[in-house]
Structures are given as structure tokens and as C-alpha cells.
Design an enzyme around this catalytic site. Structure first.
Site: not given
Length: 667
Positions: A359, A388, A406, A408, A410, A494, A540
Site C-alpha cells: 500500500c 514477512r 498479493q 493487491d 487500492h 476489514k 485495500h
RNA sequence: GCCGGUGUAGCUCAGUAGGUAGAGCGCCUCUCUUGUAAAGAGGAUGUCGCGGGUUCGACUCCUGUCACCGGCUCCA
């Protein structure tokens, strides 16, 4: 003896019954041996609770028999079996202190504080002792006590005394399983009484229980493990024994069989057998390499998801794997997640970090120039590789890794657009999961924990607005929605989609998060219709969540037998004898031209062996050709379930496979 | 990270009392092979996870470490 009136409820009827004072619940169900407890609603409050069969009926009670094979019945059976196990453990290990012993899905556990952890041989001994207790037919006898008396009686059980101290308070609710020991109401102890009246064992417990130990038809101890007392890693580690109990030997066998079947679907096992991926030690724990066959599946997944994002109005972007650490201070992540990020690499006077999330980089794309409200919603999307530092004990196949991808996105929106965008994202996510055939999931709404304000940033009002927006959309979806208080990210609440794996563990997949904090931190703005600067909200969303995890869940969902559009090899061509190989090379060539993944098995195995191999590799279409097929210009299909379709003209056969791939159907 | 368990051939596993290792499948070679889940014969598998220690000698005992498995805690 005065008369009282009770109502007996069964699945399809209610029966009024007049009986005498002092009548016990079991007398109502004397003709049904499957009833092991009663659900009783008291006339005055209407509240229903589970009672022992020895419960003395009161006037106005509404009583329903609880059969062992029901949900409540299973819980009672398993809880009683947990008691028998604890009794056996204290018999064999007198110094063992009792923790808690609740029923759980498909079984039960009991925690013990012992000097030496249990070993597998101990479990066998405990089982033997349990069988003896069961055979003795000890009665579970309920005894009401007081806090003071119980504390006095339980001097040797420090954990039980601690639970009494928590009774009715928030503490008991926060300790998983503790409520089965002490409820909010009166305190009770259950004595296990031998036929001669001796008390064999006692435990602080809320009940209810089976009438006697003899009513336990089938059980098995499964494994021992460790668990922190009251689920807090600051507390002492206790030794936990897991077991299961069922209403019959057959039900137990079926349960064990289900476990075996599930283990056969384990993606770690199938990943090896189907040559999809591996975790080389040389690379490191939690870091996967995809082999060619796994690579096909991964690529098809990515291609499809990329295409769908573009169709849904997202722009595909790209960002690097490392960044100066300042970025994560700006985003606010570093103070929260420093422990779970790979440590920084220092050079040229800066600390560079491997990114654990995408992000902040997308925020920089947003901020790269001025934005107008006319551009919103602005939707950025990428396959972001993130790393991670997951703790060593949690790494697990593809479902919990240290390096992941991800999908991912936004979405930057005006506050007014947020509900619509969240709706759009949830529809998109659920549609995508269904396209992949995943439909066994539920939604979770993760909110902040007001008692831990330091774990979350932002104003109460902002949190309330964000939570409400997410909740409304989630509820409107009509799916099961499970609250997850305290589970929010520090920057916002979330919605997540939770799916089960083969062995029953649930994993977070898709997420949609409402974030009003990062736009603040990054000073994101847009020019509104009013000519003024405004701050956007960012949403997100990860659709698969982690590509690797979703891959693992897919493997298990299909047990490796992928639908043709995902199958690494869609068609395995098998000549009846060597002389027909050339014919199949030609068919394969035509199929490849049509975009299909085809292999011809020209090894010197016999045909039967080739079929077996293709079967074990779970290839959706086996394409067989022999003399009859060649003469007719045809081929013969064999499917994974053994079905055959012989003499199909080549053109039609190709079309059939092409259609199956295009429709994403399972065959 | 914590507790326990396990690391032997590509895979699944055996290996008794410390005396440098085996099976099945797979793999390689050869012969054979025309109809829907295993043709036959022969051959090679290997730093016994890795590093230290004890011992005349360690796959075996001790210790450290790495990885995996089952839980617990955690999960942006």
C-alpha cells in the site's frame, strides 16, 4: 406431593404432561435410550439451558430431550469424556494439576500442568485407564457449592481456584473454554461416584454431563500438544491432550476415516506427488519454488485475475521489492510490525527494507501528481511480492509462508463513494472465488478492540463510520458473517473471506479494508468539484489474499484433480501401442495449435500402465488411440472417473476439450 | 517465539545389543508391448539433515544447529 405441569417438546410436537413434584428429567425420557440430557426452558424467564437427566423438574418447565448424536449431545459426551480423561491422568500422574477441558469441534481437550510432557506411550496408558473408568460406570453427580467451599476443597488445584476468581467476570469470557468450568451462575462440582458410593474423582464444572461414564460409546485420544494457560504466551505452558468421542463405534470410525481422506488432500502431499512446488531448505523456511506444473496453474490464476481486474476498472501497476525504511514510518506500519519484518539492509546511509505490504508504494503512485475528483475511484492493482518474517512455528505449507504474492489493490475514493466501492469489491471478490469453484467460505468482520486503544490509530468517529460501511455491505451479501472483535488492522476495520483447508483449519483469503489513516499520513489529496483540496479514503483489497495460500486451498479443494482450465496437463495422449504414436503426435499438434496443454506418452510402458500414470497425475482428459480410432479418424476419451467415450472424431474431440477449458467447468 | 515429536535413496518406509545400510515404487539399460489403473530381466541409487563431542569404532549415545510435523501464541 403436589402436581406440577411441564411441557415435553420433540422435533414435531409439544406435549403437556402433569407429573409429581420431585420428578426428574430422565423419567420423561425413560423410553428413549439416546437421550442423555435435557434442554429446559424455565417458565418464568423463558431462558433455556442444558441440564443433567437428574435435574428435578419445576412447574412450567419446557423440556426437550437431548440425544447424543445432536450438536449439544456431542458436546456433552465429549465434555464428559474429557472428565474421564482427566481422572485417568490424575490417577496415573497424581501430581498433574488441572487446567480446563472443554468440548471443541469433533472432540475435546484437557490441559494439565505436569513436570514432564506426555509422550505417545502415555496416551495409550491413559486410554487404558479411561476404558476401566468407563467400564466401572461411575455416576456424574452434580453438587452445588460456594466460592469459599470450592476454594477450600480445591487447594491442590491452583488453576481451578484462579477460574473461580474470574467467575462471571470478563476474564472467564476471555479464556476460551473456561465457561464450561465456571459459568456466571452458581458454582458446581461434579463428583464421579462408583457404584459402591465412593467418590472416585471430582472436578469443578458447570455441566451438564452424561448420567454415567458407561454411556461413553466410543472415544480415542488423538495427540498431545502444549498450550499457554488461558491462551496467553506470558503464562505457563500446560500440556494439552486432544481426544474425540462419538455416539457409536461406527461414528468414530467414520470420523477417523474423514481425517484420513482429508490428509490425502493435503496440499503439501499433493504438491509433491503432482510435482507442483517445493520448499528447498537451501532457500529457507517458508519460501516456495513453483515447478513447471505448479507454474502453469499459477500463471493461469494470475492471467485470469489480471484480466478480471482490468475488466473491473483497475490499472495494473508495478512496484519494487525494497524501499528505504522511512516509507514505513510514513505509513505507520513500522512501529506495529518491526518484529515481523525482515531486518533492514544498511547502505548509502539509508536503511532499506524488504516490503511486507504494497500500500505505501501505491500511495506514492497516487501522490505522483495532483488528482481530480473526476479520476476517482482511482484503482491501482498489482501482484506484489511481499516478505514477512513469520515466526518459525507458524510456517505451514503454502498457507503460511514468508514470501508471498498479493493480488493487491487500492481504490482511492471520495468518502461518499466508499460504500459503493466496497460493494463493488465484495461482489468482485466473491465472483472471482466462485469462478475458481471455491464456495465453502464465510465472512468475518474484524473490528477494533476499544479496550486496547494503543493498538489502533484514528478517531472513534472515523472507526465507527468505517465499521458501519463494511458491516452494511457484508450483511447485505447474505453470507454468514462472524464478528472478529479486536481483529482489525491498526489503520482500519476489514471484511475478510475465510475458507477451510483439508484438515479443517480456516485461512483468511480475500480482504477488504477501509483505511482513513494512510491518506492522512501520506497527505493524499484530490481537487473537489468545489475547487478545494479533499482527502480520499483508500480501500485495500486482496482477492486471493495470498496467491500461494489460494493455490494451496485450490489444490485441497480439488484434491489435485483440477478442472481443465487449471490443469497443468489438460490432455494426456496414450497410444494403444507404439505404432499409433505418430497419429497422436499429429492430434496433439492440432490441440496445441488450439491452445491446449497436451502430452503424448511415448514411453515404453504398456498402455495400461500409461493410463494408470495419467490417472495418478489426475489429468482430466486421457486421449487414447488404437487401430480402430486411426481407421475412423477418431480418438477415445477416458475421464478421471473411469468413464469412456470411444470413437470421437478428432475435430470434435479437440472442440470438446477447448469448450471445457473455455467454460472453466469441471469434468 | 514457546512445548513436544520427526529427519535414512527422488517418494513411502525398515534398520534389532554402537561394528560405515536395506525394501517397495520411481530411475537407467535391454527384451517385450493392439484397447482402458502396475509386462519381464538386469543395474545404479545414499556425505544416514548439518556441525561438534564420547568411543578403537557413531545412522545408532550426548550436544548444538537447521528443516519439517502437531499444537499454543501471532498474522499489516
Amino acid at each position: 406431593m403436589s402436581d406440577i405441569k411441564v411441557v415435553i417438546v420433540t422435533a414435531d410436537a409439544r406435549e403437556d404432561r402433569a407429573t409429581t413434584t420431585g420428578t426428574k428429567a430422565w423419567e420423561l425420557f425413560a423410553d428413549n435410550a439416546d437421550v442423555i440430557a435435557a434442554r429446559v426452558s424455565t417458565g418464568s424467564t423463558g431462558e433455556s439451558s442444558l441440564k443433567d437427566l437428574s435435574y428435578v423438574l419445576a412447574d412450567g418447565d419446557v423440556v426437550e430431550g437431548v440425544e447424543m448424536a445432536s450438536k449439544d449431545g456431542h458436546d456433552i459426551l465429549r465434555h464428559s469424556t474429557a472428565h474421564v480423561m482427566a481422572q485417568a491422568v490424575q490417577q496415573l500422574f497424581p501430581e498433574a494439576k488441572l487446567g480446563i477441558g472443554p468440548p471443541v469441534t469433533d472432540g475435546f481437550y484437557y490441559d494439565f500442568d505436569v513436570e514432564t510432557p506426555f509422550v505417545p506411550e502415555d496416551l495409550a496408558k491413559i486410554e487404558t485407564a479411561m476404558r476401566k473408568i468407563i467400564k466401572e460406570g461411575q455416576r456424574f453427580e452434580r453438587r452445588v457449592t460456594t466460592d469459599a467451599d470450592a476454594i477450600d476443597e480445591l487447594q491442590d488445584e491452583p488453576y481451578k481456584i484462579e477460574l473461580i476468581g474470574l467467575k462471571g467476570g470478563a476474564g472467564a469470557d476471555n479464556t476460551e473454554g473456561a465457561s464450561v468450568e465456571v459459568g456466571a451462575g452458581e458454582l458446581t462440582i461434579y463428583d464421579n461416584v462408583r457404584r459402591n458410593g465412593d467418590v472416585a474423582w471430582s472436578d469443578l464444572c458447570r455441566g451438564p454431563h452424561l448420567p454415567t461414564t458407561k454411556r461413553i460409546p466410543a472415544f480415542k485420544l488423538m495427540r498431545s500438544a502444549a498450550a499457554y494457560w488461558r491462551g496467553d504466551e506470558k503464562n505457563k505452558m500446560l500440556q494439552r491432550i486432544y481426544g474425540t468421542a462419538w455416539e457409536s463405534k461406527e461414528a468414530l470410525e467414520e470420523h477417523l476415516h474423514r481425517i484420513e481422506e482429508a490428509e490425502r488432500r493435503d496440499h503439501r502431499k499433493l504438491g509433491r506427488e503432482l510435482d507442483l512446488f517445493s520448499f528447498p531448505d537451501e532457500i529457507g523456511s517458508g519460501l516456495v519454488v513453483f515447478h513447471p506444473k505448479g507454474g502453469v496453474i499459477k500463471r493461469v490464476m494470475e492471467d485470469y485475475v489480471r484480466q478480471r481486474h482490468i475488466e473491473e476498472g483497475f490499472s495494473y501497476v508495478g512496484t519494487p521489492h525494497i524501499t528505504k525504511d522511512q516509507l514505513f514510518y510514513t505509513s505507520g506500519h513500522l512501529p506495529y510490525y518491526a518484529d515481523t519484518m525482515f531486518p533492514p539492509m544498511e547502505f548509502e546511509g539509508s536503511n532499506y527494507m524488504i516490503k511486507p505490504m504494497n500500500c505505501p508504494m501505491h500511495n506514492l503512485i497516487y501522490r505522483s501528481r495532483g488528482r481530480s475528483y473526476r479520476e476517482l475511484p482511482l484503482r491501482l492493482f498489482e501482484f506484489g511480492s511481499v516478505y514477512r518474517y513469520e515466526k518459525s512455528g507458524v510456517v505451514h505449507g503454502l498457507t503460511r509462508v514468508r514470501g508471498l504474492t498479493q493480488d493487491d489493490s487500492h481504490s482511492y475514493v471520495t468518502p461518499e463513494q466508499a460504500p459503493g466501492e466496497i460493494q463493488h469489491l465484495l461482489d468482485f471478490v466473491l465472483g472471482l472465488l466462485r469462478d475458481f469453484g471455491i464456495d465453502d467460505f464465510y465472512l468475518e468482520l474484524s473490528t477494533r478492540d476499544d479496550s486496547k486503544p494503543d493498538k489502533f490509530v484514528g478517531s472513534d468517529e472515523d472507526w465507527a463510520v468505517a465499521t458501519k460501511v463494511l458491516e452494511d455491505v457484508a450483511v447485505a451479501s447474505g453470507l454468514d458473517l462472524v464478528p472478529d472483535p479486536g481483529g482489525a488492522a491498526f489503520y482500519g476495520p476489514k471484511i475478510s473471506v475465510q475458507a477451510k483447508d483439508a484438515i479443517g483449519r480456516t485461512w483468511q483469503m480475500s480482504t477488504i479494508q477501509y483505511d482513513f489513516n494512510q491518506p492522512k499520513g501520506f497527505e493524499l489529496e484530490y481537487n473537489g468539484a468545489d475547487g478545494q483540496k479533499h482527502q480520499p479514503v483508500m480501500i485495500h483489497s486482496a482477492k486471493f489474499g495470498s496467491l500461494e495460500r489460494f493455490f494451496g486451498v485450490l489444490v485441497e479443494h480439488y484434491a489435485g484433480a483440477f478442472p481443465p482450465w487449471l490443469a497443468p496437463v489438460q490432455v494426456q495422449a496414450i497410444p494403444v501401442a507404439d505404432t499409433f504414436s505418430d497419429y497422436l503426435y499429429d492430434v496433439a499438434k492440432q490441440m496445441r495449435a488450439a491452445g491446449l496443454r497436451v502430452e503424448v506418452d511415448d514411453s515404453d510402458d504398456r498402455m495400461q500402465k500409461k493410463i494408470r500414470n495419467a490417472q495418478l497425475q489426475k489429468v482430466p482428459f486421457m486421449l487414447i488411440a488404437g487401430g480402430e480410432d486411426v481407421e475412423a479418424g477418431a480418438v477415445s476419451f477416458r475421464y478421471r472417473d473411469g468413464r469412456q467415450d470411444n470413437g470421437v472424431p478428432v475435430a470434435e474431440a479437440i472442440q470438446r476439450v477447448v469448450d471445457a477449458v473455455a467454460s472453466r467447468e469441471q469434468v
